[in-house]
Each structure stands twice: as C-alpha cells, then as structure tokens.
Motif scaffolding. Structure first.
Motif, PDB file in Angstrom:
ATOM      1  N   ALA A 155       3.800 -10.538   5.936  1.00  0.00           N
ATOM      2  CA  ALA A 155       4.003 -10.383   4.493  1.00  0.00           C
ATOM      3  C   ALA A 155       2.805 -10.897   3.712  1.00  0.00           C
ATOM      4  O   ALA A 155       2.342 -10.266   2.754  1.00  0.00           O
ATOM      5  N   LEU A 156       2.273 -12.058   4.113  1.00  0.00           N
ATOM      6  CA  LEU A 156       1.133 -12.650   3.422  1.00  0.00           C
ATOM      7  C   LEU A 156      -0.075 -11.721   3.457  1.00  0.00           C
ATOM      8  O   LEU A 156      -0.726 -11.476   2.430  1.00  0.00           O
ATOM      9  N   HIS A 157      -0.388 -11.191   4.636  1.00  0.00           N
ATOM     10  CA  HIS A 157      -1.577 -10.347   4.784  1.00  0.00           C
ATOM     11  C   HIS A 157      -1.399  -9.022   4.053  1.00  0.00           C
ATOM     12  O   HIS A 157      -2.333  -8.539   3.392  1.00  0.00           O
ATOM     13  N   ALA A 158      -0.231  -8.428   4.159  1.00  0.00           N
ATOM     14  CA  ALA A 158       0.003  -7.148   3.492  1.00  0.00           C
ATOM     15  C   ALA A 158      -0.045  -7.306   1.978  1.00  0.00           C
ATOM     16  O   ALA A 158      -0.637  -6.474   1.274  1.00  0.00           O
ATOM     17  N   MET A 159       0.570  -8.357   1.450  1.00  0.00           N
ATOM     18  CA  MET A 159       0.543  -8.580   0.006  1.00  0.00           C
ATOM     19  C   MET A 159      -0.887  -8.771  -0.491  1.00  0.00           C
ATOM     20  O   MET A 159      -1.257  -8.284  -1.556  1.00  0.00           O
TER      21      MET A 159
END
Length: 489
Positions: free
Chosen positions: A101-105
């Motif tokens: 989630a962190l990387h995609a956001m």
C-alpha cells in the motif's frame, strides 16, 4: 522476476464463484475458487470501477503476495487481468500488505495483495487498494456492480519487477523510529514462521541494538492467527523464553497486517493495547476502533475522541474519514487484532511517518518496544501501566455457518434464550449488537460473540477484572458456544 509467472492449474471454467465474498478485509474463498477465473474477473471489475470513478491513477497497478502455495498462480491471474484492461502490472513480490500500500500510494497507483491473511492454507484472497489506500464498503459495492462487464479470460502477462524498491521504501519508513542503541541489552525473539515481515523485523530490531533470535522459520505456509492465543503454534513460547533468556517475542500474521507481541513472562499483549500504545507514541487526539476492542479505551485511552465501528478495516477507514470531517486532530485507527491504521502524517523521534490508512503490524510492534525501552520497564509491565481491563479472545473452528447465524440471532433477539444461556456465567444486563451480540454481565464482565467474515469460525471475546476470571469466562464461552453450534476449539 520473482516467481509471479507460474504454470497455472487446469481451469474449472471461467465463471465467477458465488462462494467468494468480501469479509472484514478483502475478498476471500478457497484457493481453487479464485483460480477458476474469478481472480481475473474481480481484478478486472476493480479496475473498471476505478476508471468509472476517476481513481485509476498513474496507469500502473502493483501486486504483492504472501507465501501460500496458491499465491503465485493467483498473482499471475491478477497480472493477466491488469494487462487485459490496458494497465501495467508491477510485481513487488512477497512483502507485507502495508509495504504494498505504501509503495503504490507513493506512485499514485492502485494495488492488489494476494493473501488469505490468517485463515487456513487452502484458502486465499484479494485485498484491493485505490491510489489513496484501502477500499471502503462502498468501493466493494462498486466492484460487485462492475463484475458483469469484467470480461476475460485474459492471456498471461509479464509484470515489471519492483521488489527491491518497495521493500526499501517500507524499511526506510521505520529506520530511526527506534533510535540506534535504544534496545541495547534486549534479547528479542522473532517468530518467523511464514510471515512476509520476518526479515524486515530482524533488520529493524538489530539496528536498534537488540540481540535478535530467529525462531520457528517455516518453508511452507503456516496460518497464524495472532488472536488465537491458545493455538498450539504458540506452545513453544515459554521454552524459547527460558532457553534464550528472551525479553519478548514478536511476530505477525502471514501478510503482516496483524502484530503479535509476547512479553518476557510468556503473556500476550492484546492487539487493542498495542493500538493504544501506538496512538500514544504518535500523539493521537482521536481513536477509531471496533466494538471488539477493550471497553476501557474511552476512559483509559487518553484521547479526546473515540469512535466505535463494526469489525473490519473498511469500517474503521469510514470511521476515520468521519473523524477527519469532524476535525478531530491526529487520527489513529486500530482493531482488536492490533493492526494499526495511521490517519495522518506525524513526526516521532525525529522521524516523519506518512499517513498509511491500512492495517500495519510493524508500527505497533515498534511502538510497544519503544515505550517499554524509554520507560525502562518490561513488556509485561505495559498492560498494568495502561490500566485496561483484562481481555481474552479465541475462536471455534469448523462451525456450521447456518447454525452459528441462528445462534447469534437467538442470543440477540430472544431474551429468554439469552438468560438461560448465561446461567453458567452471570446475568446479562446490557446488550450491544453493532457486530454480533456483546453482553455486559451484572458484574461488569463482557462476553461477545461474532461469526468470522472470512472463515467458518465463531469468535468469542471476553473482559473481566482479573486475568484468571477472564480465562475462566473465555473457557466457558467457548465450551458453551461449541455445544450450541458444533465445531472444534
């Protein structure tokens, strides 16, 4: 490439299984039901829905997975569907759900996690994220509405590999949260099993000065339910503590969105305690948490606002959105399982943590260790220091879902049935049915039943004034419910 392109099993027909359903966090079902074409269809429906509402982002879609045997093949299906609707699949491999989630956001992209979390190894699931974070219940409805237009089957696709970048971003997030040397003199066991966070935890704790012992690493998937404290999987904890003179043991579930912390005496730190400690560490003014979290949070939480929700991260996210609309300050959401959702960007120990509105297991683990080390106390002292009531939970497995539903209905609706049922425990004097029947007994004790949204299980949560009474009450609650609905403890 890190194994996402796999030889797929024979198809059972490209249909959408009516046995798949959205539970407390994501779509879940038997692995074979996802591999009958349904994983492709749901992925395509998710992306078509995002296009309709203008949330498709940069054009890339990131994929990660847990270590289940079925996850690579399901991930390959997901990648094929992403390419099939005209977007670019990007593989970040076996990393924690919050790392995905962190990387995609950060890349303004949707993402999909292939995981069954803590449920049995023959099951699996999909967790969907928009470029802003985890989906809500309204988004789930949008995905279901888009299913008839999903199309497929889609031909295989080879995604771009971004494993190193995503893993580094997640590790960097927490570098310095525990200053170097803070854990000097601590001996901490990391129960590795098949957690995708095992190496990250070892790295972070070692950097903070702890002597880290790697425990119980598994080469095949192990379903670890961090709330099922009586599970035989945890029976080795006291032997590990005594043999290695450990100050604590930490771990997560399979996809690292639920923490596990065991103190130096072999006791479990409840997930809601870990959530509350995290809220204190980051200076939260508002807490959003389900009704299953400790009933003393309103009085012991030390925050101005507490919002209660149904169980499931989508409900917590909706509650956090409500808190933000009400300008209730820095917001932290957490569940009774300890997964923490950080609603705002904060600075702790000189480290800036960007908001991450999805369950994360690493932050609450580090929060508990940070507070204990800075307070010069042991993990076992944190429970008494916070002053929450003594709470326990466990589940009955392999229950008949229809029987469990009828049991819950009767407890909720039939006063005479409930009165007779609780004769062995106490007199029910209050009932909340936000998410399953939650009874307050005449002595102030709590007994709460809730059918799992992800598996054929019935969960029981209890609170009492002493740990001994909590254990007695939980044993009674499990035994009485098993007699009513069947299943195994």
């Amino acid at each position: 490439m890190r194994g996402i392109v796999a030889t797929l099993p024979a198809r059972q027909g490209d249909i959408v299984s009516d046995k798949l359903k959205f539970g407390t966090s994501g779509l879940r079902g038997l692995a074979g039901e996802l591999l009958d074409g349904s994983a492709q269809r749901y992925t395509a429906a998710f992306l078509l829905y995002l296009r309709e509402v203008g949330k498709v982002g940069s054009g890339e879609v990131f994929i990660a997975r847990d270590l289940r045997a079925s996850s690579p093949a399901i991930a390959a299906d997901v990648a094929a569907a992403i390419a099939g609707v005209g977007l670019t699949p990007v593989d970040i491999g076996t990393l924690p759900t919050p790392a995905l989630a962190l990387h995609a956001m950060a890349n303004d992209a949707p993402s999909i996690m292939i995981t069954g979390s803590h449920i049995p190894a023959d099951r699996n699931g999909l967790k969907f994220y928009t470029p802003r974070g985890e989906i809500t219940k309204a988004d789930e409805a949008g995905i279901l509405a888009a299913l008839p237009k999903a199309g497929g089957p889609f031909p295989p696709a080879i995604p771009r590999d971004a494993f190193a970048q995503a893993g580094d971003r997640y590790r960097r997030r927490y570098l310095g949260l525990l200053p170097p040397g803070l854990l000097n003199g601590w001996r901490i066991g990391v129960f590795e099993h098949s957690s995708v966070a095992r190496d990250i935890l070892v790295s972070l704790l070692t950097r903070a000065g702890a002597e880290v012992l790697r425990l119980g690493r598994a080469e095949s998937f192990v379903a670890v339910d961090t709330e099922a404290t009586q599970d035989p999987l945890f029976s080795a904890r006291q032997r590990w503590i005594d043999s290695y003179r450990l100050d604590g043991i930490v771990s997560t579930d399979g996809d690292a969105d639920r923490p596990l912390v065991i103190d130096g005496k072999g006791g479990f730190l409840r997930g809601d305690l870990l959530g509350l400690l995290t809220a204190r560490l980051v200076g939260a003014q508002s807490i959003v948490t389900p009704v299953t979290s400790n009933s003393a949070i309103e009085t012991k939480g030390g925050v101005a606002n507490v919002r209660r929700t149904r169980v499931g991260s989508p409900y917590v996210i909706t509650g956090m959105e409500g808190a933000r609309a009400g300008s209730e300050g820095v917001i932290v959401g957490f569940e009774a399982n300890g997964g923490v959702l950080l609603g705002d960007t904060v600075t702790v120990n000189g480290v800036t943590l960007a908001a991450l509105p999805t369950r994360d297991a690493v932050l609450p683990i580090l929060a508990a260790l940070s507070i204990a080390a800075q307070s010069r106390c042991g993990l076992a002292d944190l429970t008494d220091a916070v002053g929450l009531s003594h709470a326990l939970s466990d589940r009955i497995q392999d229950v008949n879902i229809d029987k469990a539903a009828e049991f819950v209905r009767r407890l909720t609706k039939e006063t005479s049935y409930a009165a007779a049922y609780f004769v062995g425990a106490g007199k029910p004097v209050g009932l909340s049915s936000i998410d399953g029947p939650r009874f307050r007994l005449s002595g102030g004790e709590i007994v709460h039943y809730r059918p799992s949204g992800n598996a054929p299980e019935l969960r029981c949560y209890v609170e009492a004034k002493t740990p001994e009474r909590a254990r007695t009450l939980l044993d009674w609650g499990l035994k009485a419910a098993a007699e009513a609905v069947g299943g195994t403890r």
